[in-house]
Design a protein around this motif. Sequence first.
Motif, short mmCIF file in Angstrom:
data_model
loop_
_atom_site.label_atom_id
_atom_site.label_comp_id
_atom_site.label_asym_id
_atom_site.label_seq_id
_atom_site.Cartn_x
_atom_site.Cartn_y
_atom_site.Cartn_z
N GLN A 62 0.83 -1.20 0.00
CA GLN A 62 0.00 0.00 0.00
C GLN A 62 0.86 1.25 0.00
OE1 GLN A 62 -1.77 1.21 3.75
NE2 GLN A 62 -3.76 1.45 2.76
N ALA A 63 1.89 1.27 0.85
CA ALA A 63 2.77 2.43 0.94
C ALA A 63 3.49 2.67 -0.38
CB ALA A 63 3.78 2.24 2.07
N PHE A 64 3.97 1.59 -1.01
CA PHE A 64 4.66 1.75 -2.28
C PHE A 64 3.71 2.24 -3.37
CE2 PHE A 64 5.65 0.02 -6.48
CZ PHE A 64 6.82 0.71 -6.73
N GLU A 65 2.53 1.65 -3.44
CA GLU A 65 1.58 2.03 -4.48
C GLU A 65 1.25 3.52 -4.41
OE1 GLU A 65 -2.96 0.87 -6.00
OE2 GLU A 65 -1.80 -0.56 -4.82
N VAL A 66 1.02 4.03 -3.21
CA VAL A 66 0.70 5.45 -3.05
C VAL A 66 1.89 6.32 -3.42
CG1 VAL A 66 0.08 7.23 -1.38
CG2 VAL A 66 -1.09 5.02 -1.32
#
Length: 224
Positions: A62-66
């Motif tokens: 999630q952190a990477f995608e954002v």
Amino acid sequence: MPISQHTNYEEVPNALLVAFDRTITPARLHPYMFAAGFKKQRAIHLYIWNTMMGQSFHFPMQAFEVAYRNSIAAVFLDKYGDKWWRESVASKFLDERSVQELSFARRRLKQRGIKPNCDEMVAGLSFGFWAAMMAPRYKPAVWSSHLIQAFPNMPANLDHKGIYDRVNRILDLRNRIFHQEPLLGYNLSGLYSELMQMMKWICPETQAWVKSTCSVPRFIRLKP
């Protein structure tokens, strides 16, 4: 038996094994049975481990995608303006399929009563859309001169293709996790390292925070 507490892989009661045939189904358990040498207790433990791996990957993914989509969007914003996502602008540098995805995302926002703007469009587009933005077809127009802007801490010897390949491996892992598919046979340590590397190339501080909080290495070691 909450999954978060099921790290010692206690023996699963026979009644529960029978219940799993009804709720999980033998077809879904088959990859785990095969990997476990058709020993059902170990197959269930692998199934539980697979679920825990998906849970643990959710936070760094999630952190990477954002971070990734915001980094790509920042390049589009600087290069094409804050209306880059409008079809009339996007059609000048994106292919037809990607322009259609923008149109669909804009329509979905309107149906929810949300006025489309740059922030809402960035958040409303799929990770698949953003991964496709690194495709080779966009290198001449965008990434030949803006790759370092999106990934300011990338190694000097890394090229556009290296970024594109890594993003697609992460996308494949993300899709497997989000569709509850088996992770058996995947190099999860290597994929986790690539995920952390790419996060670092975008923002070392965010990567350090994610890494300090992430439980992926722990659950990799817990594989039965």
